[in-house]
Every structure is written in structure tokens, then in C-alpha cells.
Design an enzyme around this catalytic site. Structure first.
Site, short mmCIF file in Angstrom:
data_model
loop_
_atom_site.label_atom_id
_atom_site.label_comp_id
_atom_site.label_asym_id
_atom_site.label_seq_id
_atom_site.Cartn_x
_atom_site.Cartn_y
_atom_site.Cartn_z
N GLU A 1 0.86 -1.19 0.00
CA GLU A 1 0.00 0.00 0.00
C GLU A 1 0.90 1.23 0.00
O GLU A 1 1.79 1.36 0.84
CB GLU A 1 -0.91 -0.02 1.24
CG GLU A 1 -1.85 1.17 1.28
CD GLU A 1 -3.12 0.90 2.09
OE1 GLU A 1 -3.55 -0.26 2.18
OE2 GLU A 1 -3.66 1.88 2.64
N ARG A 2 0.65 2.10 -0.96
CA ARG A 2 1.46 3.31 -1.10
C ARG A 2 2.94 2.97 -1.31
O ARG A 2 3.83 3.69 -0.82
CB ARG A 2 1.32 4.25 0.10
CG ARG A 2 -0.10 4.53 0.52
CD ARG A 2 -0.94 5.03 -0.60
NE ARG A 2 -2.33 5.26 -0.21
CZ ARG A 2 -3.30 5.49 -1.09
NH1 ARG A 2 -3.04 5.51 -2.38
NH2 ARG A 2 -4.52 5.71 -0.69
N ASN B 1 -3.38 -1.64 7.55
CA ASN B 1 -4.69 -2.18 7.16
C ASN B 1 -4.51 -3.69 7.08
O ASN B 1 -3.98 -4.21 6.10
CB ASN B 1 -5.13 -1.62 5.80
CG ASN B 1 -5.38 -0.13 5.88
OD1 ASN B 1 -6.09 0.36 6.76
ND2 ASN B 1 -4.78 0.63 4.97
N GLU C 1 -10.82 4.73 8.89
CA GLU C 1 -11.01 4.35 7.49
C GLU C 1 -11.60 2.95 7.37
O GLU C 1 -11.06 2.08 6.71
CB GLU C 1 -9.70 4.49 6.72
CG GLU C 1 -9.15 5.91 6.79
CD GLU C 1 -7.88 6.15 5.98
OE1 GLU C 1 -7.12 5.20 5.78
OE2 GLU C 1 -7.67 7.30 5.55
N LYS D 1 0.62 10.88 13.53
CA LYS D 1 1.22 11.40 12.29
C LYS D 1 1.74 12.81 12.52
O LYS D 1 1.17 13.56 13.30
CB LYS D 1 0.19 11.41 11.16
CG LYS D 1 -0.18 10.03 10.65
CD LYS D 1 -0.98 10.09 9.34
CE LYS D 1 -1.36 8.66 8.93
NZ LYS D 1 -2.01 8.59 7.60
N ASP E 1 -2.66 14.41 6.65
CA ASP E 1 -2.14 13.16 6.10
C ASP E 1 -0.90 13.36 5.23
O ASP E 1 -0.99 13.24 4.01
CB ASP E 1 -3.25 12.47 5.29
CG ASP E 1 -2.93 11.00 5.02
OD1 ASP E 1 -1.99 10.48 5.62
OD2 ASP E 1 -3.64 10.38 4.20
N GLU F 1 4.89 9.64 13.85
CA GLU F 1 4.92 8.88 12.59
C GLU F 1 5.16 9.80 11.40
O GLU F 1 4.38 10.71 11.14
CB GLU F 1 3.59 8.11 12.42
CG GLU F 1 3.49 7.30 11.13
CD GLU F 1 2.14 6.57 10.97
OE1 GLU F 1 1.55 6.12 11.97
OE2 GLU F 1 1.67 6.47 9.83
N GLU G 1 3.90 9.15 -0.83
CA GLU G 1 2.52 9.10 -1.30
C GLU G 1 2.06 10.42 -1.93
O GLU G 1 1.56 10.43 -3.05
CB GLU G 1 1.60 8.72 -0.14
CG GLU G 1 0.13 8.77 -0.51
CD GLU G 1 -0.80 8.31 0.61
OE1 GLU G 1 -0.33 8.00 1.72
OE2 GLU G 1 -2.02 8.26 0.36
C1 GCU Z 1 -3.45 7.45 4.15
C2 GCU Z 1 -3.16 6.50 3.03
C3 GCU Z 1 -3.75 5.14 3.28
C4 GCU Z 1 -3.34 4.65 4.66
C5 GCU Z 1 -3.69 5.67 5.70
C6 GCU Z 1 -3.16 5.32 7.09
O1 GCU Z 1 -4.81 7.78 4.15
O2 GCU Z 1 -3.64 7.03 1.83
O3 GCU Z 1 -3.28 4.29 2.28
O4 GCU Z 1 -3.95 3.44 4.94
O5 GCU Z 1 -3.11 6.89 5.37
O6 GCU Z 1 -2.17 5.92 7.48
O7 GCU Z 1 -3.70 4.48 7.77
#
Ligand code: GCU
Length: 683
Positions: free
Chosen positions: A163-164, A206, A290, A364, A369, A391, A397
Site C-alpha cells: 500500500e502506497r 490495514n 477508514e 502522524k 495526512d 509517525e 505518497e
Molecule cells: C493514508 C493513506 C492510506 C493509509 C492511511 C493510514 O490515508 O492514503 O493508504 O492506509 O493513510 O495511514 O492508515
């Protein structure tokens, strides 16, 4: 053929004959009188490095000779010369610190750590000195890492995707299992240890279906094999876990953190994990974020959720890294009181003091973001009784996806130096997260890493500098960007002054260049939805998943003031609240992050917002072109494969920056109806 695989551990031949002669007087015998797995690694690395650089095999012995000893020692070593050289420095060392010291009389160099980990870090430091051609004659260095946890997060999925990720596939997983060949993981561990990283997760925050099984007997033996590799380099393995594992794996039908069966299940699970990996670091959890499951489902809060896991890990000294990236991702644009930037603070600040002491909140750097520019999260310093870990995002990204050059060390330094005023003046973020301000039990810095199985690890070869710089900066946030950059460039491309100067300049200017042709004045996004590459001003503006800039005919920006906006500025300590609240003091680069202003608003720089947008977008493109030309001038000075590789990326950036320029300029010209004062081409 140099593909960049060795990264900064290239150990190429020296250019300075005098220094080479000097080094030869030192590097003859390697003395080590103790043994441990990590000391074994230190020895192996030193022998290998010196062999490569000086073409000489170190003779290994457990006793010091008359002269020319490189001594690797810890507090348990009983060698007279060591005791003399260490003197009273040893009291200055922490568990991972080290001393590097030359003894002129015997032409010896001591690498001394309180523990074997210190020795390993000291060896890499020594190799760095040699590789960057620094004389060893007068070396006396005492080093301690400033941060306790120096981590990385992989967002790798078991199907091999990342991811990313912008550098190929996972180095850990493929086809829903572990890769067959682990040799690349060892090469990776070396790179990480050489910059002081001491912990990493290997899977995405995730945690999907298959990955949930990483903590079962199906995969734990493999996880343990990876942990074995990392252990030899002083790196602890962590996993991201699914908050709802009790449902998927335990068949419990609930993940209520206060449910006795749920708590019991996790305690048993912890025992099982530690039976495979006795020094397992702990877990990272993305909950209620999310669409991930979390304690909210059961009417519980994040202290309840994280404490439940912390209780299970506590007997084994494991820790819980609980992410604060919790916000409503389906906010309604009509409701101007909802502000994603407020969310982390609103959710977590009221819980200060309720977390167990093996929970760390993972925050973060910014409240949104990982944008090219945004405010610093007001949570830093706001929770005196709760461990915090910061973080960052090394993977690019929102900053060009390793197709554009964007060196992030200058950005991270600004964030670490950011004055929170938590305890009055002199309360920078770095002293919150190094644990010194509130004496946190656990603290540190982590980051989403930018590595994949591309030959050069990071897609863009120059993006290696972000990983290198991250490690060096979190080891010591007081290092200057220039020092870090200089080390990386020399170790990676050699010491030729033209190469060093050019690459350094490219790196140092790149963040500002990227910012110029992308989203202006701190407003963020304006990217294509989902993959987040390339310009799309309204990509998220009219999307269900809203992240807003509120551009209309009159103006642009998000009003986050207490007086008339979302009240976000009120989350900072008073000095910063008034600084950002007032349009007079709010710095230009964050103006649209904090305020909604007319296009005609005059910036401190003297130009209007609209003219600023035009100017920076034209300049950004010119500067992206210059980046490419600077690199072109290094033809013949940088080995072929790496030269061509970087050139291709710089060409793409130069080309693609034009798309950004044109789309952004046209959009704002049409919205505002105000022409460019310089009459440049706007479509
Ligand atoms: C951003 C990112 C996602 C990631 C999320 C996170 O939104 O686009 O891909 O899962 O951050 O940090 O959990």
C-alpha cells in the site's frame, strides 16, 4: 554493474592516497574477546567493509597486539587497553551508545559499546568515516541515540503488493505467503542497522483477511525466521494486527475490549506469539479508522481498546503502538464545524492518563495526512501522561511517489524543531517524542518506509536519501540536514566534489520545487483520488471522501480559526493559537491551511495569493527542468546504470510538473477571473 542495490553501504575504493595509507596503519588486526550474535554481526560487517574498501583481510584475534588493533569491546571486555581508552566516558553511554576512540601510540581504534548493539552501531560509524574519507588520527566520539524507539512501518500485504509502495513488490511476501529466499531480508537488515533502526513491522496497518493470520501457527514460524534475521542486526520485529482478531480467528463474535473472553483470548495469543519469538516487539493497531474495526463499535474508547492489548503483552515486555489516525472519512461539506484536522486531538486528548504504560500513541506528524505542507499535530506535547511516538511517511505518497525527487529531511527537521510551548519556550516536538519532556517510559519515532523489491530498493535511487536521512535524523534530531546529506551523497556516489555538490544541491532544493508546482500555501491534496498521483484540483472536493480546499469564485482556504472557523487553532498551546489564528502572523506557507482568503489577499511576500499561485507554478516547472539539467551534467561521473535510472526519473518529473502547472493555473484563472500579471501562457 551498479544498480544501487548496495545503497550507502557501497564500500568503494578510496580516492585519497594519503588517507588510504593512514587507514592501512590502523586496519590490520580485529580484536574481540567476547561473543554474542550481534557482536558476530559487527565483526562480519567490519571485516567485509574493510576488505571491500582497502582490499585487505583483517586478522582476527581475541588479544590486542603491540600495534594496529581495531578493538570491538563492551563493558564486559577485560583488555587493559580498553579500560585505559574508555576512561570515564563509559558513564555517558546509554544501552545503545558507543565510543569511537583512536589511540595514537599504538595506532589502534576502539569501538566500545555498553552493550553489543552499541558496538554494531559503532562499527557502522567507523565504516562511514572511512567511506566518506575522514582521518582517524584524532577520533574521539561519544554517541547515544536520542530516541529510544527508532522504527519503521511496512505497509506490505501478503499478496506482495505494498500500500502506497512505489518501489516494486514486497521483500517479505508474495502470493499470500512468505517469499522463499530470505537473503534480501538480511541485506535490508544491514542497511537498517547501519542507520540505527531498531524496530520494524513487516505488514500493512490495514490488516486484511490473510494478514490477520500472521499471528497464528500457520505463519508464526515464518515470522519467527524473519525475526531471527533482524535480531542479529539489533532490530525487533513488530506486527500490525487486526483489532477484530477475536472475531476472525477466535470465533468469539465480539471484539469488545471489556469482554472477559476477548481479554483472555489476547492473553493466550500473546503467550503463543512469544513462544515463537521471545523478544517480539509488540503490535501496531489502526482501529476505528477508514473502516477498520475498533472499540467504538462496542461503545468503548481507545484507552479501553489499547489497554486490553497492552495487558496481554505486558508480561513479555511487549508494547502497543496505537495509531491516532482516527477521523470521520465521510465528513459532510455542509457541516463546517467538522474538521478532519481536529479529529486526533478531539478523540485522544481527553483520554490522557488512562492508557497503560506500555501503550504508545502513534501520531502522524501533521493533523491531516503527510501533505507536502501542513501544520504540525497539536497532540504533541498535549498529553503529559501518555507515551507518544511520532509517525513520518518516507514513502512519497503525496510527494511525488518516487518518480519526482522530494528530499524530506528538511521537512522533518522543521517538524522536530517545531515549538509546541507545551512547557513554555524550549518545548520542541523532538523533546516530546524523545521522552525527555514528560519522562515517557516508551517513546520515539516511526515512519512508513519507502522500500520494495526494486533493485535499488526505493524506485528513485535518490529516494534512498530519505531512508538514510530518516535513520540518521531520528538517531540524533540535532544533526543538520547538510551533515546528513553530505554523508549520504559521499557514501552513495563517492567524494568527487562536483558530484557531491550537484547531488546535494538537487536534494536540498527538491522539497521546495515540488511544493511550488503542486498544491499551494499549505492547502494540500489536489491530487487524483485513490492513487494520489498527479493533479486534480477537485479530485476530493466533490467526493464523498471529502478533503476540502473550499475554492470558489472569491477565494480559497480552510478557516480553522477559533473566531470564525472550525476552532482547530485552539488545539495548540496559546502562543501558537494566536500565531495561527491571526492572519497577520500566520506564515504564508500555511495561510490556506488556517484561513480562507480572497484571491487578492496580499501575502507577506508582497504578492497576491493568485499571483503567488501563478508565479510558483511557473517557477516550479523551470526548477524541475534545472534539476534534470544538473543531473545531466554528471554524465560520466556517475556509473552508467544509476545515471540513466535517475535521469529517466528527472525527465519524467520535468515533464509531469508541466501538467501540474497547467491544470492548477487554468483552474484558478477560471475560478478567479484574474489574469497573470506577467501574461504567461495559461490554458
Ligand atoms: C493514508 C493513506 C492510506 C493509509 C492511511 C493510514 O490515508 O492514503 O493508504 O492506509 O493513510 O495511514 O492508515
Amino acid at each position: 554493474e551498479n544498480t544501487g542495490y548496495e545503497g550507502w553501504l557501497r564500500f568503494s575504493k578510496l580516492t585519497n592516497a594519503n588517507l588510504e595509507a593512514e587507514y592501512r596503519t590502523f586496519f590490520k588486526r580485529l580484536v574481540m574477546s567476547e561473543e554474542s550474535e550481534i557482536l558476530g554481526t559487527a565483526k562480519e560487517e567490519l571485516v567485509k567493509g574493510i576488505q571491500a574498501i582497502l582490499d585487505t583481510s583483517l586478522e582476527c584475534s581475541d588479544q590486542a597486539g603491540q600495534a594496529s588493533n581495531i578493538i570491538l569491546a563492551t563493558q564486559n571486555t577485560k583488555i587493559d587497553l580498553v579500560t585505559t581508552l574508555v576512561g570515564d566516558h563509559s558513564s555517558q553511554l546509554n544501552e545503545e551508545g558507543y565510543i569511537l576512540k583512536t589511540d595514537k601510540e599504538t595506532h589502534s581504534v576502539l569501538v566500545y559499546g555498553k552493550t553489543d548493539k552499541g558496538v554494531l552501531y559503532g562499527v557502522f560509524h567507523l565504516l562511514r568515516l572511512v567511506q566518506t574519507e575522514v582521518s582517524l588520527v584524532d577520533i574521539e566520539i561519544v554517541e547515544n541515540p536520542k530516541n529510544q524507539l527508532r522504527m519503521l512501518n511496512h505497509w506490505d500485504n501478503m499478496d506482495g503488493s505494498i500500500e502506497r509502495g512505489y518501489a516494486g513488490k514486497s521483500i517479505f511476501f508474495e502470493d499470500n505467503r512468505f517469499v522463499e529466499d530470505f537473503s534480501r531480508i538480511k541485506d535490508y537488515a544491514r542497511l537498517l542497522a547501519s542507520i540505527g533502526i531498531n524496530g520494524t513491522t513487516i505488514n500493512n496497518v490495514n490488516v486484511h483477511e490473510v494478514e490477520t493470520n500472521l499471528i497464528t501457527e500457520e505463519f508464526l514460524p515464518d515470522v519467527a525466521r524473519v525475526a531471527d534475521i533482524f535480531r542479529a542486526y539489533g532490530i525487533k520485529l513488530f506486527l500490525s494486527v487486526n483489532y477484530a482478531s477475536t472475531i476472525q480467528l477466535g470465533g468469539l463474535g465480539t471484539a469488545d475490549p471489556l469482554d472477559e473472553n476477548v481479554r483472555h483470548w489476547w492473553k493466550e495469543k500473546a503467550k503463543e506469539i512469544y513462544s515463537y519469538i521471545p523478544d517480539f516487539g509488540g503490535v501496531v493497531v489502526k482501529a476505528d479508522s477508514e473502516h477498520r474495526p475498533g472499540p467504538f463499535t462496542y461503545g468503548r474508547n481507545h484507552a479501553d481498546g489499547s489497554n486490553m492489548l497492552a495487558e496481554a503483552l505486558e508480561p513479555f515486555d511487549g508494547i502497543v503502538l496505537w495509531r491516532c489516525f482516527v477521523y470521520n472519512c465521510l465528513q459532510d461539506w455542509r457541516d463546517r464545524s467538522i474538521d478532519r484536522a481536529r479529529a486526533a486531538y478531539d478523540h485522544f486528548k481527553p483520554l490522557d492518563g488512562q492508557f497503560k504504560d506500555n501503550v504508545l500513541l502513534q501520531i502522524k506528524n501533521g493533523p491531516m495526512d503527510f501533505q507536502v505542507r501542513e501544520g504540525v499535530s497539536p497532540l504533541f506535547g498535549a498529553m503529559p501522561s501518555t507515551n507518544q511516538i511520532l509517525e513520518f511517511q518516507i514513502t512519497q505518497e503525496y510527494t511525488g511517489q518516487q518518480r519526482h525527487l522530494c528530499y524530506l529531511i528538511p521537512q522533518w527537521k522543521e517538524i522536530l524543531d517545531f515549538e509546541t510551548y507545551a512547557k513554555g519556550e524550549g518545548s520542541p516536538v523532538k523533546s516530546v517524542v524523545d521522552g525527555s519532556m514528560y519522562e515517557y517510559k516508551y517513546s520515539g519515532i516511526t515512519a512508513v518506509v519507502n522500500v520494495g523489491n526494486d533493485m535499488n530498493w526505493t524506485g528513485h535511487t535518490l529516494a534512498q536519501a530519505n531512508l538514510y536521512g530518516y535513520g540518521r535524523l531520528i538517531w540524533n534530531p540535532d544533526l543538520s540536514t547538510e551533515e546528513i546529506t553530505n554523508e549520504w551523497v559521499k557514501a552513495t556516489f563517492g567524494v568527487d566534489p562536483q558530484v557531491v555538490e550537484t547531488v546535494t544541491e538537487m536534494l536540498l532544493k527538491s522539497w521546495s520545487i515540488y511544493e511550488k508546482y503542486t498544491s499551494p500555501l499549505g492547502v494540500g491534496w489536489m491530487v487524483n483520488p485513490n492513487h494520489h498521483y498527479g493533479p486534480n484540483v477537485d479530485g476530493y472536493e466533490y467526493d464523498r471522501w471529502g478533503t476540502y480546499h473550499f475554492a470558489d469564485l472569491q477565494g480559497i482556504g480552510v478557516d480553522r480559526t477559533v473566531a470564525t472557523g472550525t476552532g482547530y487553532t485552539g488545539q495548540y498551546f496559546p502562543e501558537n493559537t494566536s500565531f495561527y489564528e491571526s492572519i497577520e502572523t500566520c506564515p504564508d506557507e500555511l495561510l490556506l491551511f488556517f484561513h480562507h482568503v480572497p484571491y487578492t489577499h496580499q501575502l507577506k511576500s508582497g504578492v497576491s495569493v493568485i499571483q503567488h499561485i501563478y508565479n510558483t507554478h511557473f517557477e516550479g516547472v523551470e526548477e524541475a527542468e534545472e534539476l534534470k539539467n544538473r543531473w545531466l551534467a554528471l554524465e560520466g561521473k556517475v556509473d552508467d546504470v544509476r545515471f540513466r535510472h535517475v535521469l529517466a526519473r528527472q525527465e519524467e518529473q520535468a515533464e509531469h510538473s508541466k501538467e501540474w502547472r497547467d491544470i492548477i493555473n487554468t483552474y484558478f484563472y477560471r475560478k478567479s477571473g484574474i489574469a497573470d500579471e506577467l501574461n504567461r501562457t495559461i490554458y
